[in-house]
Scaffold this active site. Structure first.
Site, PDB file in Angstrom:
ATOM      1  N   VAL A  30     -33.069 -34.280 -18.578  1.00 54.09           N
ATOM      2  CA  VAL A  30     -33.091 -33.238 -18.441  1.00 54.09           C
ATOM      3  C   VAL A  30     -34.805 -33.844 -18.129  1.00 54.09           C
ATOM      4  O   VAL A  30     -35.943 -33.000 -17.268  1.00 54.09           O
ATOM      5  CB  VAL A  30     -34.216 -32.170 -19.786  1.00 54.09           C
ATOM      6  N   ASP A  31     -35.432 -34.354 -18.811  1.00 48.31           N
ATOM      7  CA  ASP A  31     -36.297 -35.156 -18.491  1.00 48.31           C
ATOM      8  C   ASP A  31     -37.244 -35.770 -17.202  1.00 48.31           C
ATOM      9  O   ASP A  31     -38.714 -35.410 -16.921  1.00 48.31           O
ATOM     10  CB  ASP A  31     -37.155 -36.233 -19.907  1.00 48.31           C
TER      11      ASP A  31
ATOM     12  N   SER B 255     -32.585 -39.940 -14.428  1.00 49.62           N
ATOM     13  CA  SER B 255     -31.057 -39.891 -15.127  1.00 49.62           C
ATOM     14  C   SER B 255     -30.642 -39.533 -15.220  1.00 49.62           C
ATOM     15  O   SER B 255     -28.894 -39.269 -15.399  1.00 49.62           O
ATOM     16  CB  SER B 255     -31.196 -40.241 -16.573  1.00 49.62           C
TER      17      SER B 255
ATOM     18  N   HIS C  95     -46.655 -23.627 -46.894  1.00 53.21           N
ATOM     19  CA  HIS C  95     -47.009 -23.711 -45.424  1.00 53.21           C
ATOM     20  C   HIS C  95     -46.285 -22.638 -44.304  1.00 53.21           C
ATOM     21  O   HIS C  95     -44.926 -22.415 -44.474  1.00 53.21           O
ATOM     22  CB  HIS C  95     -45.081 -25.688 -45.389  1.00 53.21           C
TER      23      HIS C  95
ATOM     24  N   GLY D  15     -49.602 -33.607 -46.356  1.00 53.89           N
ATOM     25  CA  GLY D  15     -49.388 -35.266 -46.109  1.00 53.89           C
ATOM     26  C   GLY D  15     -48.622 -35.396 -47.600  1.00 53.89           C
ATOM     27  O   GLY D  15     -48.806 -34.332 -48.627  1.00 53.89           O
TER      28      GLY D  15
ATOM     29  N   CYS E 201     -51.733 -27.312 -47.502  1.00 46.95           N
ATOM     30  CA  CYS E 201     -51.085 -28.105 -48.255  1.00 46.95           C
ATOM     31  C   CYS E 201     -51.749 -29.242 -48.673  1.00 46.95           C
ATOM     32  O   CYS E 201     -53.114 -29.352 -49.526  1.00 46.95           O
ATOM     33  CB  CYS E 201     -49.819 -28.597 -48.229  1.00 46.95           C
ATOM     34  N   TYR E 202     -51.584 -30.632 -48.377  1.00 47.23           N
ATOM     35  CA  TYR E 202     -52.117 -31.970 -48.308  1.00 47.23           C
ATOM     36  C   TYR E 202     -53.878 -31.597 -47.797  1.00 47.23           C
ATOM     37  O   TYR E 202     -55.134 -31.741 -48.732  1.00 47.23           O
ATOM     38  CB  TYR E 202     -52.229 -33.211 -48.492  1.00 47.23           C
TER      39      TYR E 202
ATOM     40  N   GLU F 119     -46.286 -23.218 -41.720  1.00 47.34           N
ATOM     41  CA  GLU F 119     -46.039 -22.850 -40.264  1.00 47.34           C
ATOM     42  C   GLU F 119     -43.591 -23.258 -40.093  1.00 47.34           C
ATOM     43  O   GLU F 119     -43.338 -23.544 -39.309  1.00 47.34           O
ATOM     44  CB  GLU F 119     -46.015 -24.964 -39.248  1.00 47.34           C
TER      45      GLU F 119
ATOM     46  N   LYS G 292     -40.138 -30.560 -25.795  1.00 44.12           N
ATOM     47  CA  LYS G 292     -38.711 -30.054 -24.991  1.00 44.12           C
ATOM     48  C   LYS G 292     -38.209 -28.739 -24.446  1.00 44.12           C
ATOM     49  O   LYS G 292     -37.861 -28.740 -23.037  1.00 44.12           O
ATOM     50  CB  LYS G 292     -36.670 -30.224 -26.456  1.00 44.12           C
TER      51      LYS G 292
END
Ligand code: XMP
Length: 514
Positions: free
Chosen positions: A227-228, A224, A170, A55, A82-83, A172, A370
């Site tokens: 995809v979603d 629509s 980090h 953060g 990190c933070y 990630e 997604k």
């Protein structure tokens, strides 16, 4: 849902979503929550492990997000990043000092390949990605160092008697090449998680949840063609069959073959109850003469709601529920500890909830990213051409015909866009690109065809790579592909005599032109 899951407390890092992505890639379920959740809530949620994200704050600032020290006494493993690590150090009485900023590539020295660094050797160096202002000068009492760096006395630490770990860098991000190993060590060695989070298990769990939520009521869904909403509809259909009615509004602003594709996939292939509303004339009538992009969006959003409501009361019987394809990033965004950002475009999600409809929401994809949605769609048997689709904005081609929208301009754009996508697919590049589309410019240019002067339309081609649509780079097409697209459009699309390629990144441009 089992208790095989990880809780991420979000202290506002731009990478928090990435932590979640990395964990899900290891097939472990996780959720992101603000650090203000109570201890009782955490106990109830029953995580196998807790991650404190990074953060932007400093533990010495006033009014900064913090965590209840009692979390560290729950007996649940904790990893501070990190933070998150600085906060652990601060809570536990270590020394955090400002200065010695480190940003970007750094090298750590693994001193103690304890559980977190399992797979590394003592004394091994590893490249990591750092982004911090403060650092930890000395581990808290009862903690020991696991790694140092050229410039920092403590790059990673752990508590001697409890599974509590901190890393200042980090793990990630992709720029920490062996970061995934650290995350996997935390999940499997330290927390004892099992890799059980799969599209199949998700579908099974959620079919039960949907049945429980809707009982024997009727449900409607606005499809629509994206995809979603498609995956959400397919999942709800799997759960309740014919009690789901899908409504597809043909706004007249769709791409070539889009309506037919939706009818094929949902009505013929999946046997779903599908109501198609042809509202093209209504939309085009409302848009007549309107040039301003935000006005177009507003008109389309409002018209959509009206048309959808009408269709729902005609065709949706006595529906009590409305399915929406809300995804996890939208959910996180609305809970974020980050402040609101400036509105650049008012993204009217056509297919969104008509605000005054008295319907309860069914949002079966609220927990998914997604790419997970795409995998669930594949598992549900949706065709690849649907689940692998590029995003398409709610206002459709209306924001790609720059200036006033007419039927003729839409027809021209539709043809050019279809050729463009056909060539991209033929070149095998579709999946390398986040979004590709043609734009019809409101200018004409002079050309020569045969021996005659022409004065016709210009089409711009856009293709970008992106992770999430927030930032984007223009796609470096091989020249021969661009050449083929250009000559086909000019030869085959009546009224176009010039094709340009857009080489702007976002920011400062945006992906769409309007
Ligand atoms: P921009 O143009 O803001 O687009 O860089 C980022 C992403 O959002 C899509 N987009 C929209 N989606 N309603 C939508 O549902 C909208 O009004 C809208 N405007 C842009 C755009 O296609 C890209 O994927």
């Amino acid at each position: 849902m089992d208790d095989n899951r990880i809780l991420i407390l979000d202290f506002g890092s731009q990478f928090t979503q990435l932590i979640a992505r990395r964990i899900r890639e290891e097939r472990v379920y996780c959720e992101i929550h603000p650090p203000t959740v109570s201890l009782a809530w955490i106990r109830e949620w029953n995580p196998r492990g807790i991650i404190f994200s990074g953060g932007p704050a400093s533990v010495y600032d006033t009014d900064v997000p913090t965590a209840d020290r009692a979390i560290l006494a729950l007996g649940v493993p904790v990893l501070g990043i990190c933070y998150g690590m600085q906060l652990l150090a601060h809570l536990e009485g270590g020394r955090v000092v400002p200065g010695q900023r480190e940003y970007g590539r750094a090298e750590i020295d693994v001193q103690d390949p304890d559980e977190l660094f399992a797979g590394f050797k003592a004394g091994e160096k590893a490249v990591v990605w750092a982004s911090h202002g403060d650092h930890v000068e000395a581990p808290p009492p009862g903690y020991r160092k696991l790694a140092t760096s050229d410039t920092l006395p403590v790059a990673a630490f752990r508590a001697e008697d409890r599974p509590i770990f901190g890393v200042l860098f980090h793990p990630e991000v992709a720029h920490t090449p062996r970061g995934a190993e650290l995350i996997s060590n935390f999940l499997f060695r330290i927390c004892g998680c099992q890799p059980t989070w799969t599209p199949g298990s998700f579908i099974e769990d959620h079919i039960a949840c949907i049945r429980q939520q809707v009982g024997d009521a009727e449900v409607i869904c606005g499809l629509s063609g994206g995809v979603d909403s498609s995956v959400a509809a397919a999942l709800v259909h799997r759960a309740i069959g014919d009690r789901l009615t899908c409504i597809f509004v043909d706004t007249g602003l769709l791409r070539k073959g889009e309506r037919e594709g939706v009818e094929r996939a949902f009505r013929q292939h999946m046997g779903m109850r599908l109501v198609v509303v042809d509202a093209a004339a209504e939309f085009l009538g409302k848009l007549a003469g309107v040039e301003e992009p935000e006005r177009k969006r507003k008109i389309i959003g409002e018209t959509f709601i009206r048309v959808f409501e009408r269709a729902a009361s005609d065709g949706g019987a006595d529906a009590r529920f409305l399915v929406q394809g809300t995804l996890y990033p939208d959910v996180i965004e609305s809970l974020s500890v980050r402040g609101p950002s400036a509105t650049i475009k008012s993204h009217h999600n056509v297919g969104g909830l008509p605000e005054d409809m008295a319907l309860e929401l069914v949002e079966p994809l609220r927990e998914l990213f997604k790419d997970e949605v795409r995998n669930v769609g594949r598992e549900l048997g949706l065709p690849e051409e649907l689940v692998g689709r590029h995003p398409f904005p709610g206002p459709g081609l209306a924001i790609r015909v720059l200036g006033t929208v007419t039927e003729e301009a839409l027809a021209t754009l539709r043809e050019a866009d279809s050729i463009y996508l056909e060539e991209i697919r033929a070149a095998g590049l579709y999946d390398d690109i986040w979004q590709a589309f043609a734009v019809l410019l409101p200018v004409r240019s002079v050309g020569v065809m045969g021996d005659f002067r022409t004065y016709e339309n210009v089409v711009a081609l856009r293709a970008v790579t992106s992770r999430d649509g927030m930032t984007a780079d223009w796609y470096p097409f091989p020249h021969d592909v661009l050449g083929r697209v250009s000559s086909r459009i000019i030869n085959e699309v009546h009224g176009v005599n010039r094709v340009c390629y857009d080489v702007s990144s976002k920011p400062p441009a945006t992906i769409e032109w309007e």
